[in-house]
Design a protein around this motif. Structure first.
Motif, short mmCIF file in Angstrom:
data_model
loop_
_atom_site.label_atom_id
_atom_site.label_comp_id
_atom_site.label_asym_id
_atom_site.label_seq_id
_atom_site.Cartn_x
_atom_site.Cartn_y
_atom_site.Cartn_z
N SER A 289 15.39 -15.97 -84.39
CA SER A 289 13.95 -15.70 -84.32
C SER A 289 13.29 -15.96 -85.67
N ARG A 290 12.05 -16.43 -85.62
CA ARG A 290 11.32 -16.70 -86.86
C ARG A 290 11.07 -15.43 -87.66
N GLU A 291 11.03 -14.29 -86.95
CA GLU A 291 10.78 -13.04 -87.66
C GLU A 291 11.90 -12.72 -88.65
N TRP A 292 13.09 -13.32 -88.46
CA TRP A 292 14.19 -13.06 -89.37
C TRP A 292 14.03 -13.77 -90.70
N ALA A 293 12.98 -14.56 -90.85
CA ALA A 293 12.68 -15.14 -92.15
C ALA A 293 11.89 -14.18 -93.03
N SER A 294 11.57 -13.02 -92.50
CA SER A 294 10.78 -12.05 -93.24
C SER A 294 11.60 -11.43 -94.36
N GLU A 295 10.90 -10.83 -95.30
CA GLU A 295 11.58 -10.17 -96.41
C GLU A 295 12.43 -9.01 -95.92
N ALA A 296 11.95 -8.29 -94.88
CA ALA A 296 12.72 -7.19 -94.33
C ALA A 296 14.05 -7.68 -93.78
N ALA A 297 14.03 -8.84 -93.12
CA ALA A 297 15.27 -9.38 -92.56
C ALA A 297 16.22 -9.81 -93.66
N ARG A 298 15.69 -10.43 -94.72
CA ARG A 298 16.56 -10.83 -95.83
C ARG A 298 17.20 -9.62 -96.49
N CYS A 299 16.44 -8.55 -96.60
CA CYS A 299 17.02 -7.32 -97.18
C CYS A 299 18.13 -6.79 -96.28
N LEU A 300 17.93 -6.85 -94.96
CA LEU A 300 18.94 -6.34 -94.05
C LEU A 300 20.23 -7.14 -94.15
N THR A 301 20.14 -8.45 -94.17
CA THR A 301 21.36 -9.25 -94.24
C THR A 301 22.09 -9.03 -95.55
N ARG A 302 21.35 -8.72 -96.61
CA ARG A 302 22.02 -8.34 -97.86
C ARG A 302 22.68 -6.98 -97.72
N ASP A 303 22.03 -6.09 -96.95
CA ASP A 303 22.57 -4.74 -96.76
C ASP A 303 23.83 -4.73 -95.90
N MET A 304 24.03 -5.76 -95.10
CA MET A 304 25.19 -5.78 -94.21
C MET A 304 26.51 -5.64 -94.98
N ILE A 305 26.56 -6.13 -96.20
CA ILE A 305 27.79 -6.02 -96.98
C ILE A 305 28.05 -4.57 -97.39
N LEU A 306 27.05 -3.71 -97.23
CA LEU A 306 27.21 -2.30 -97.56
C LEU A 306 27.54 -1.45 -96.34
N TRP A 307 27.65 -2.07 -95.18
CA TRP A 307 27.87 -1.28 -93.97
C TRP A 307 29.21 -0.55 -94.00
N GLY A 308 30.18 -1.08 -94.72
CA GLY A 308 31.44 -0.36 -94.84
C GLY A 308 31.24 0.98 -95.52
N LYS A 309 30.48 1.00 -96.62
CA LYS A 309 30.21 2.25 -97.33
C LYS A 309 29.33 3.18 -96.50
N ARG A 310 28.57 2.62 -95.59
CA ARG A 310 27.70 3.42 -94.74
C ARG A 310 28.36 3.83 -93.43
N GLY A 311 29.63 3.47 -93.27
CA GLY A 311 30.38 3.90 -92.09
C GLY A 311 30.02 3.17 -90.82
#
Length: 211
Positions: A90-112
């Protein structure tokens, strides 16, 4: 490659050792059993590890997630993300919020968080998610034995994040044991959506000061 048979419901196979930080992809054609496998994994992992179950589709015992804010807030959960390409394309995934989320995915292990997602093909998954994926299921047909239907899956490791999958096991899952775990007709009704998108902006614009 080893051949094993599926364990009873609410039990994992010996090689299904997933913990927070795991990204597991399930791939196959429409109606081939990929969503059923993802829901099975989500339900069993959530119960065995004491985690919440969340999903973008109606799954037994799961809380629904519909926005990027929902994903960013996840803690201690198994996420069943059906047809992930609907969101990532989706084009909405080009948003800054989406870019932040994909960067956050690498932290999902620490977040359980454990992510179990489905898509038609591993090769067409967004590269950001593909690189994080360690384990892959691919549907490999169905058969009937003694009046019972089974789906066959191939299980792969993705050890080097280089798009090279290493097949390890092939097994069959009895389908009727998992019927009713999720809404197989979700998406047919108007308004049903699989997309996880940014939260809509408020319909009320801020009032302007005069003078």
């Amino acid at each position: 490659m080893n051949v094993v048979s599926a364990d009873p419901p609410l039990r994992l196979l010996p090689f299904e050792r997933y913990y927070p930080g795991a990204f597991v992809g399930v791939f196959g054609a429409l109606r081939s059993g990929k969503t059923l496998m993802a829901c099975r994994l989500g339900l069993v992992l959530a119960r065995s590890l004491g985690l919440d179950l969340v999903s973008n589709i109606p799954v037994l015992g799961a809380r629904r997630v519909t926005t990027l804010d929902d994903l960013a807030a996840l803690r201690g959960a198994v996420l069943v993300w059906d047809e992930v390409q609907v969101s990532l394309d989706s084009r909405e995934w080009a948003s800054e919020a989406a870019r932040c989320l994909t960067r956050d995915m690498i932290l999902w292990g620490k977040r359980g968080v454990i992510c179990v997602y489905t898509s038609p093909s591993f090769a067409t998954v967004d590269v950001r998610l593909r690189r994080l994926t360690q384990y892959v299921y691919v549907t490999a047909g169905r058969f009937r034995r003694s009046g019972v239907d089974y789906a066959v899956y191939r299980w792969h490791e993705h050890p080097y994040a280089d798009d090279a999958l290493v097949e390890r096991y092939r097994f069959a899952l009895r389908l009727d044991a998992w019927y009713g775990v999720y809404d197989t007709l979700y998406g047919a009704a108007p308004g049903d959506t699989l997309a996880i998108l940014p939260a809509p902006a408020s319909a009320l614009a801020p009032a302007r000061r005069r003078g």
